[in-house]
Scaffold this active site. Structure first.
Site, PDB file in Angstrom:
ATOM      1  N   GLN A   1       7.931  -2.873  -2.919  1.00 38.05           N
ATOM      2  CA  GLN A   1       7.175  -3.294  -1.735  1.00 38.05           C
ATOM      3  C   GLN A   1       7.442  -2.358  -0.563  1.00 38.05           C
ATOM      4  O   GLN A   1       8.584  -2.015  -0.263  1.00 38.05           O
ATOM      5  CB  GLN A   1       7.562  -4.745  -1.372  1.00 38.05           C
ATOM      6  CG  GLN A   1       6.768  -5.344  -0.230  1.00 38.05           C
ATOM      7  CD  GLN A   1       5.277  -5.550  -0.530  1.00 38.05           C
ATOM      8  OE1 GLN A   1       4.874  -5.718  -1.682  1.00 38.05           O
ATOM      9  NE2 GLN A   1       4.451  -5.524   0.496  1.00 38.05           N
TER      10      GLN A   1
ATOM     11  N   LYS B   1       2.603 -12.654  -4.290  1.00 36.47           N
ATOM     12  CA  LYS B   1       2.396 -11.893  -5.523  1.00 36.47           C
ATOM     13  C   LYS B   1       3.154 -12.539  -6.683  1.00 36.47           C
ATOM     14  O   LYS B   1       2.641 -12.652  -7.792  1.00 36.47           O
ATOM     15  CB  LYS B   1       2.871 -10.442  -5.336  1.00 36.47           C
ATOM     16  CG  LYS B   1       1.966  -9.612  -4.428  1.00 36.47           C
ATOM     17  CD  LYS B   1       2.573  -8.234  -4.120  1.00 36.47           C
ATOM     18  CE  LYS B   1       1.736  -7.477  -3.120  1.00 36.47           C
ATOM     19  NZ  LYS B   1       2.290  -6.173  -2.741  1.00 36.47           N
TER      20      LYS B   1
ATOM     21  N   ASP C   1       1.136  -0.390  -8.854  1.00 37.14           N
ATOM     22  CA  ASP C   1       0.536  -0.184  -7.530  1.00 37.14           C
ATOM     23  C   ASP C   1      -0.384   1.037  -7.525  1.00 37.14           C
ATOM     24  O   ASP C   1      -1.153   1.231  -6.585  1.00 37.14           O
ATOM     25  CB  ASP C   1       1.643   0.069  -6.488  1.00 37.14           C
ATOM     26  CG  ASP C   1       1.940  -1.162  -5.640  1.00 37.14           C
ATOM     27  OD1 ASP C   1       0.992  -1.911  -5.347  1.00 37.14           O
ATOM     28  OD2 ASP C   1       3.113  -1.350  -5.272  1.00 37.14           O
TER      29      ASP C   1
HETATM   30  N1  GUN Z   1       2.719  -2.884   1.464  1.00 39.85           N
HETATM   31  C1  GUN Z   1       1.493  -3.180   1.942  1.00 39.85           C
HETATM   32  N2  GUN Z   1       0.580  -3.202   0.947  1.00 39.85           N
HETATM   33  C2  GUN Z   1       1.248  -2.905  -0.196  1.00 39.85           C
HETATM   34  C3  GUN Z   1       0.852  -2.775  -1.554  1.00 39.85           C
HETATM   35  O1  GUN Z   1      -0.323  -2.923  -1.932  1.00 39.85           O
HETATM   36  N3  GUN Z   1       1.859  -2.468  -2.425  1.00 39.85           N
HETATM   37  C4  GUN Z   1       3.147  -2.275  -2.025  1.00 39.85           C
HETATM   38  N4  GUN Z   1       4.041  -1.958  -2.949  1.00 39.85           N
HETATM   39  N5  GUN Z   1       3.542  -2.384  -0.772  1.00 39.85           N
HETATM   40  C5  GUN Z   1       2.596  -2.693   0.140  1.00 39.85           C
END
Ligand code: GUN
Length: 290
Positions: free
Chosen positions: A98, A54, A121
């Site tokens: 995350q 990311k 998110d």
């Molecule tokens: N863990 C797995 N997928 C995601 C996501 O799309 N965003 C976040 N913040 N954590 C995750």
């Protein structure tokens, strides 16, 4: 007839190029680069890989990312304090916490602390509530990316039965809301569903998001269905497999996403898109202040 592949990797590349161009044009107009704060707690290897990808995608698109990599043992109050600081920092446009977090931390409480305007998110109850009320604001990245893929293949949605397997807050539930908003008839299957195959066999649009390799058998797929596989399951030999038996499903579906190279790249592309949207919204609010 074999299904056509939905090439999420190629489509995500195009979206990222469009976002990069828009950010560059904004910089030429005097706007600061968007800034995303990424919080990673602990040493979950998969989370480290996701966060690295990311952040790299941000850098390539011209988005500044600031990184808080914190130990597993961090007290919940310290994380709350950090989120307050980032909420109040006008130079930070987006906040990504995350998941999963260590067990001693209440993830829901922390996600709810993030300013909804910076919630790239789309997990805050405000943003999920907006989606539930047909007034989407910042939308959860994976379902949003899937909708972009479905739009791309000119999915019609209406008069289509969408079956979602998996009811997580990250994918299954918001996916159902997105498809409902688009006019599909929705069924959500989950761990308590009896006779999963009965429902899957009715799916014109199937979204599998459970994290169990090959749970969905190829001969369950309705002829002509659109099959979206969100599963990223790493096998002992290191290979990656989805939740759907790909080879057999491909013989029955009209469209199918590969794993890898289907849904995964779209999640990153929509994160960048949400970060840019949040930034534009915040910049216009600032300008409006007399
Ligand atoms: N863990 C797995 N997928 C995601 C996501 O799309 N965003 C976040 N913040 N954590 C995750």
């Amino acid at each position: 007839m074999a299904a056509k592949l939905i090439d999420g990797k190629a489509f995500a590349t195009k979206i990222k190029a469009d976002i990069t161009a828009e950010i560059s044009a904004r910089k030429n107009q005097g706007f600061a680069a968007p800034c995303l704060a990424v919080i990673l707690v602990g040493d979950n290897p998969a989370s480290h890989i996701y966060v690295r990808n990311k952040r790299q995608a941000c850098e390539e698109a011209g988005i500044k990312s600031i990184y808080h990599s914190l130990p597993n043992t961090i007290p919940e109050n310290d994380l709350k304090e950090l989120i307050h600081q980032l909420n109040n920092d006008p130079t930070v446009n987006g906040i990504l916490l995350q998941l999963p977090l260590p067990e001693h931390i209440n993830s829901d409480a922390l996600l709810e602390l993030i300013d909804p305007a910076k919630d790239v998110d789309g997990f805050h109850p405000y943003n999920l509530g907006r989606l539930a009320q047909r007034r989407p604001a910042l939308q959860p990245c994976t379902p949003y990316g899937i909708m972009m893929l479905l739009d791309h293949i000119k999915e019609t949605y209406k008069n289509r039965h969408a079956v979602i397997v998996g009811a997580s807050n990250i994918v299954g539930r918001p996916m159902a809301l997105e498809l409902l908003l688009a006019g599909s008839t929705i069924t959500i299957c989950h761990r308590f569903t009896k006779d999963l195959s009965y429902f899957v066999k009715q799916a014109d649009i199937l979204v599998a998001a459970v994290g169990i390799p090959s749970l969905i058998k190829g001969d369950w797929i309705k002829p002509g269905a659109t099959v979206i596989d969100v599963g990223i399951n790493r096998l002992i030999d290191g290979s990656i497999m989805g939740d759907v038996e790909f080879t057999a499903a491909k013989e029955k579906a009209a469209w199918i996403t590969p794993v890898p190279g289907g849904v995964g790249p779209m999640t990153t592309a929509t994160l960048l898109k949400n970060t840019l949207t949040a930034t534009i919204n915040q910049d216009s609010e600032t300008r409006d202040i007399p």
